[in-house]
Design a protein around this motif. Structure first.
Motif, PDB file in Angstrom:
ATOM      1  N   LYS A 139     108.280   7.660  25.330  1.00 30.56           N
ATOM      2  CA  LYS A 139     108.438   6.587  24.349  1.00 30.56           C
ATOM      3  C   LYS A 139     107.101   5.860  24.293  1.00 30.56           C
ATOM      4  O   LYS A 139     106.496   5.581  25.342  1.00 30.56           O
ATOM      5  CB  LYS A 139     109.530   5.610  24.773  1.00 30.56           C
ATOM      6  CG  LYS A 139     110.915   6.203  24.805  1.00 30.56           C
ATOM      7  CD  LYS A 139     111.912   5.176  25.325  1.00 30.56           C
ATOM      8  CE  LYS A 139     113.294   5.784  25.483  1.00 30.56           C
ATOM      9  NZ  LYS A 139     114.226   4.814  26.125  1.00 30.56           N
ATOM     10  N   LEU A 140     106.644   5.554  23.078  1.00 35.99           N
ATOM     11  CA  LEU A 140     105.361   4.882  22.887  1.00 35.99           C
ATOM     12  C   LEU A 140     105.545   3.641  22.029  1.00 35.99           C
ATOM     13  O   LEU A 140     106.281   3.672  21.035  1.00 35.99           O
ATOM     14  CB  LEU A 140     104.361   5.803  22.178  1.00 35.99           C
ATOM     15  CG  LEU A 140     104.148   7.207  22.738  1.00 35.99           C
ATOM     16  CD1 LEU A 140     103.225   8.002  21.829  1.00 35.99           C
ATOM     17  CD2 LEU A 140     103.599   7.140  24.154  1.00 35.99           C
ATOM     18  N   ALA A 141     104.875   2.562  22.397  1.00 39.96           N
ATOM     19  CA  ALA A 141     104.841   1.354  21.570  1.00 39.96           C
ATOM     20  C   ALA A 141     103.378   0.946  21.429  1.00 39.96           C
ATOM     21  O   ALA A 141     102.619   0.988  22.398  1.00 39.96           O
ATOM     22  CB  ALA A 141     105.644   0.232  22.208  1.00 39.96           C
ATOM     23  N   PHE A 142     102.993   0.575  20.214  1.00 34.58           N
ATOM     24  CA  PHE A 142     101.592   0.266  19.924  1.00 34.58           C
ATOM     25  C   PHE A 142     101.433  -1.172  19.448  1.00 34.58           C
ATOM     26  O   PHE A 142     102.163  -1.627  18.570  1.00 34.58           O
ATOM     27  CB  PHE A 142     101.050   1.211  18.848  1.00 34.58           C
ATOM     28  CG  PHE A 142     101.069   2.646  19.249  1.00 34.58           C
ATOM     29  CD1 PHE A 142     100.034   3.194  19.986  1.00 34.58           C
ATOM     30  CD2 PHE A 142     102.132   3.468  18.894  1.00 34.58           C
ATOM     31  CE1 PHE A 142     100.052   4.530  20.357  1.00 34.58           C
ATOM     32  CE2 PHE A 142     102.157   4.810  19.261  1.00 34.58           C
ATOM     33  CZ  PHE A 142     101.110   5.333  19.995  1.00 34.58           C
ATOM     34  N   PHE A 143     100.461  -1.853  20.050  1.00 29.18           N
ATOM     35  CA  PHE A 143     100.061  -3.188  19.612  1.00 29.18           C
ATOM     36  C   PHE A 143      98.642  -3.067  19.082  1.00 29.18           C
ATOM     37  O   PHE A 143      97.732  -2.689  19.827  1.00 29.18           O
ATOM     38  CB  PHE A 143     100.068  -4.182  20.782  1.00 29.18           C
ATOM     39  CG  PHE A 143     101.436  -4.573  21.256  1.00 29.18           C
ATOM     40  CD1 PHE A 143     102.054  -5.703  20.764  1.00 29.18           C
ATOM     41  CD2 PHE A 143     102.096  -3.803  22.208  1.00 29.18           C
ATOM     42  CE1 PHE A 143     103.320  -6.071  21.216  1.00 29.18           C
ATOM     43  CE2 PHE A 143     103.352  -4.160  22.663  1.00 29.18           C
ATOM     44  CZ  PHE A 143     103.975  -5.305  22.157  1.00 29.18           C
ATOM     45  N   ASP A 144      98.442  -3.349  17.810  1.00 32.67           N
ATOM     46  CA  ASP A 144      97.097  -3.328  17.232  1.00 32.67           C
ATOM     47  C   ASP A 144      96.472  -4.698  17.450  1.00 32.67           C
ATOM     48  O   ASP A 144      96.949  -5.702  16.929  1.00 32.67           O
ATOM     49  CB  ASP A 144      97.148  -2.944  15.760  1.00 32.67           C
ATOM     50  CG  ASP A 144      97.546  -1.492  15.577  1.00 32.67           C
ATOM     51  OD1 ASP A 144      97.024  -0.647  16.327  1.00 32.67           O
ATOM     52  OD2 ASP A 144      98.370  -1.200  14.691  1.00 32.67           O
ATOM     53  N   MET A 145      95.425  -4.718  18.240  1.00 34.02           N
ATOM     54  CA  MET A 145      94.797  -5.969  18.671  1.00 34.02           C
ATOM     55  C   MET A 145      93.359  -6.035  18.151  1.00 34.02           C
ATOM     56  O   MET A 145      92.403  -6.039  18.915  1.00 34.02           O
ATOM     57  CB  MET A 145      94.804  -6.058  20.204  1.00 34.02           C
ATOM     58  CG  MET A 145      96.156  -5.784  20.863  1.00 34.02           C
ATOM     59  SD  MET A 145      97.465  -6.884  20.360  1.00 34.02           S
ATOM     60  CE  MET A 145      96.882  -8.430  21.002  1.00 34.02           C
ATOM     61  N   GLY A 146      93.202  -6.040  16.840  1.00 33.00           N
ATOM     62  CA  GLY A 146      91.858  -6.040  16.266  1.00 33.00           C
ATOM     63  C   GLY A 146      91.270  -4.655  16.352  1.00 33.00           C
ATOM     64  O   GLY A 146      91.855  -3.686  15.881  1.00 33.00           O
ATOM     65  N   SER A 147      90.131  -4.531  17.018  1.00 37.11           N
ATOM     66  CA  SER A 147      89.465  -3.228  17.108  1.00 37.11           C
ATOM     67  C   SER A 147      90.030  -2.358  18.225  1.00 37.11           C
ATOM     68  O   SER A 147      89.619  -1.217  18.388  1.00 37.11           O
ATOM     69  CB  SER A 147      87.969  -3.424  17.331  1.00 37.11           C
ATOM     70  OG  SER A 147      87.747  -4.079  18.567  1.00 37.11           O
ATOM     71  N   LEU A 148      90.976  -2.898  18.985  1.00 35.95           N
ATOM     72  CA  LEU A 148      91.523  -2.178  20.129  1.00 35.95           C
ATOM     73  C   LEU A 148      93.042  -2.083  20.006  1.00 35.95           C
ATOM     74  O   LEU A 148      93.697  -3.028  19.583  1.00 35.95           O
ATOM     75  CB  LEU A 148      91.151  -2.920  21.418  1.00 35.95           C
ATOM     76  CG  LEU A 148      91.449  -2.239  22.735  1.00 35.95           C
ATOM     77  CD1 LEU A 148      90.555  -1.017  22.935  1.00 35.95           C
ATOM     78  CD2 LEU A 148      91.236  -3.206  23.878  1.00 35.95           C
TER      79      LEU A 148
END
Length: 151
Positions: free
Chosen positions: A62-71
């Protein structure tokens, strides 16, 4: 070699292994004051074609993604099947697993790193590209993930 071995010096992602993606996703969402992302499940083995230490594996996560600007922050909750995720989580517990770079020329980069005694741990496909985890622990003290997106 302005951009080093990989052709880039930009870290795209930090991957963190967790036992409970729902709980940890909520903790990060609360910490950053953002909406909790829905998790996705990696593709089925016939699509992902995942190999771990040179052998096919049924491993999924299971994957969860947080887009934190350039990272991007990636949370990973692995299943019980053999994988670099499961091995690392079992040996070290929850926490950082890898830093990732978007590269071009996956096969060439793997060969180049293997020539520097940095072994391929796991590789697979995802919709729109492929990934490879390289064992750079001795030299860099972290696993490196290579990401190559289709054009």
């Amino acid at each position: 070699m302005a951009n080093g071995i990989l052709g880039t010096k930009t870290i795209t992602q930090i991957g963190i292994l967790v036992n409970d993606i729902e709980k940890v996703s909520q903790a990060y969402a609360d910490f950053f004051g953002v909406e909790k992302p829905n998790f996705i499940v990696t593709d089925a083995p016939d699509i992902a074609q995942t190999e771990y230490r040179g052998s096919r594996t049924e491993a999924r996560a299971k994957l969860a993604f947080f887009d934190m600007g350039s990272l991007q922050l990636e949370l990973i909750e692995p299943d019980h099947n053999p994988s670099t995720w499961r091995e690392y989580l079992d040996e070290h517990g929850e926490g950082p697993h890898h830093i990732a770079f978007v590269i071009e020329g996956m096969k060439e980069k793997i060969t180049l790193l293997e020539g520097k005694q940095m072994a391929l741990l796991q590789k697979g496909e995802y919709t729109g590209g492929r990934y490879a985890y390289m064992d750079t622990m001795n030299e860099l003290k972290v696993i490196i993930e290579l990401l190559e997106n289709d054009k």
